[in-house]
Design an enzyme around this catalytic site. Structure first.
Site, PDB file in Angstrom:
ATOM      1  N   HIS A   1       1.973   4.533  -2.792  1.00  0.00           N
ATOM      2  CA  HIS A   1       2.134   5.982  -2.637  1.00  0.00           C
ATOM      3  C   HIS A   1       3.560   6.421  -2.991  1.00  0.00           C
ATOM      4  CE1 HIS A   1      -1.762   6.398  -0.830  1.00  0.00           C
ATOM      5  NE2 HIS A   1      -1.458   5.759   0.281  1.00  0.00           N
TER       6      HIS A   1
ATOM      7  N   HIS B   1       0.844  -1.202   0.000  1.00  0.00           N
ATOM      8  CA  HIS B   1       0.000   0.000   0.000  1.00  0.00           C
ATOM      9  C   HIS B   1       0.877   1.250   0.000  1.00  0.00           C
ATOM     10  CE1 HIS B   1      -3.563   2.470   1.227  1.00  0.00           C
ATOM     11  NE2 HIS B   1      -2.601   3.233   1.752  1.00  0.00           N
ATOM     12  N   GLU B   2       1.866   1.271   0.898  1.00  0.00           N
ATOM     13  CA  GLU B   2       2.733   2.454   0.981  1.00  0.00           C
ATOM     14  C   GLU B   2       3.636   2.582  -0.242  1.00  0.00           C
ATOM     15  OE1 GLU B   2       2.059   4.648   3.052  1.00  0.00           O
ATOM     16  OE2 GLU B   2       0.682   3.427   4.230  1.00  0.00           O
TER      17      GLU B   2
END
Length: 438
Positions: A28, A24-25
């Site tokens: 980003h 998920h990170e």
């Protein structure tokens, strides 16, 4: 051994959750770096730092609690605008607590801007780039869920009743009978009378080719008392038979919960269960169906949480489709790992749990509230709308929205999230969801 397997299941799910957070990170991080934003930290977990290493301008690390993660980007918010001659923002008048929260947020934001080229700050990016960065995390969870479901359905395969006959009943036992063997008074089962044998593969019934046992069963049920032609494959060649299903009374439950008794056909055949690899599109289709289901859960979250709290304090049975914390997911994973089932079956269930968890992360992070990703996306879109209106009216481009002024509202959201987490943690410990019985 059961305890050891339970622990292994929990550990596997924790690792899977950690990997989901990490990806998920990364969702980003990668677009942020591609767009030139300075990223100071990439952290997996919360709480004390267990390990970290700096590479270039970014510190990469792992924290003690696997319940989240973050990347620290320079200038998530624009610099604070302070009124001329004032030492505090204008919002300080009569609202000191609000002003203090805003000031603290602005001070933290200013630290990310210290010594950084303004062109490398998040708030200076075009709207579409800000949206891409914030969407990257949830989309990564969706992609991971699609991959997991694809491997599950098209790689491992799902247990299904096939068109191969496993058993053929010799007789039709009376309704409600507890007998396990046929007597002379029992009528011969239609499949046995027709000459269907274990190992036969059902090819067609009533002139309709069948590819699943469900299709064959539907045809049988639709023809009580009718003689229908059946073609089976036996020893490599096709054999034609005639089957006359007997009438059977079954109770049917409608969507509104009402029940009725219907007359359907019964033949007395049992299908062989085997793992069937589904077409590659079934995995993505299942993922998006799960998205719809989770959206409904989130939309009804207050009512669902009330039901969870009520069941917790009254000892009622939890809704298996209701919200669950990572404690509940870990507990289910442990129970699955400790069940007396083939290893492949246990792996399949754990993959399904992890895929569903990633769907939940995808949907929940898109809720348009700060500090969730959806809140940042909403602010970016709001900035884009303001710029479009200003351009249309021939006005100067407005400054980016200072989201630090929403920190008090964000704090309320955080408190609610913590309260929700505490409720679900307690419910999953003292009144867990029962999927496997017991």
């Amino acid at each position: 051994m059961d305890v050891l397997l339970f622990v292994v299941g929990v550990v596997v799910m924790v690792i899977g959750l950690g990997a989901s957070i990490a990806l998920h990170e990364i969702g980003h991080l990668v677009p942020a770096k591609l767009f030139g934003v300075r990223v100071g930290q990439y952290m997996i977990g919360m709480g004390p730092t267990l390990w970290s290493r700096r590479r270039g301008e970014t510190e990469y690390g792992i924290k003690a609690l696997p319940v989240g993660g973050y990347i620290s980007m320079a200038g998530m918010y624009p610099p604070a605008q302070v009124a001329a001659g004032a030492s505090t923002p204008r919002a300080a008048r009569g609202r000191r607590m609000y002003a203090t929260l805003v000031q603290d947020a602005q001070a933290a934001n200013a630290e990310t801007l210290d010594g950084v080229d303004e062109s490398r700050t998040f708030h200076r990016l075009p709207v579409w780039k800000r949206v891409v960065i914030m969407l990257g995390g949830p989309v990564m969870n969706l992609v991971l869920a699609v991959v997991l479901f694809a491997v599950l359905f098209s790689g491992i395969g799902m247990q299904q009743a096939t068109t191969t006959v496993s058993q053929v009943a010799e007789c039709v036992l009376p309704a409600g009978s507890t007998a396990t063997e046929c007597s002379a008074a029992d009528a011969e089962a239609p499949a046995h009378a027709a000459g269907i044998l274990p190992g036969d593969v059902l090819v067609s019934l009533d002139g309709t080719e069948v590819e699943s046992f469900a299709e064959a069963s539907a045809i049988i049920q639709a023809h009580p008392g009718d003689a229908i032609p059946v073609v089976v494959e036996r020893d490599g060649s096709e054999t034609s038979l005639t089957l006359t299903p007997v009438e059977n009374q079954v109770e049917v439950t409608a969507d509104d919960g009402t029940t009725s008794v219907e007359t359907v056909g019964y033949a007395g055949v049992t299908a062989t269960v085997a793992r069937i690899q589904e077409p590659i599109w079934v995995g993505p289709q299942t993922a998006f169906e799960n998205v719809g289901a989770v959206v409904q859960i989130v939309a009804n979250l207050p009512a669902r949480l009330y039901d969870t709290a009520y069941d917790l304090f009254t000892g009622g049975e939890r809704d298996a489709d209701g919200p669950m914390s990572v404690v509940g997911v870990g507990r289910l994973a442990g129970e699955v790992a400790a069940t007396d089932a083939p290893v492949l079956d246990r792996i399949a269930v754990m993959m399904s749990l992890l895929a569903s968890l990633n769907i939940a992360l995808f949907v929940f992070n898109l809720v348009p509230l700060l500090p969730l990703d959806g809140g940042h996306i909403l602010i970016a879109l709001w900035d884009g709308l303001r710029r479009a209106v200003a351009k249309l009216l021939g006005r100067p481009e407005p400054k980016p929205t200072d989201a630090t002024k929403l920190v008090p509202v964000t704090l309320v959201v955080v408190v609610l999230l913590v309260g929700m987490g505490a409720l679900l943690f307690a419910a999953d410990i003292f009144n867990p969801v029962q999927l496997l019985g017991g």
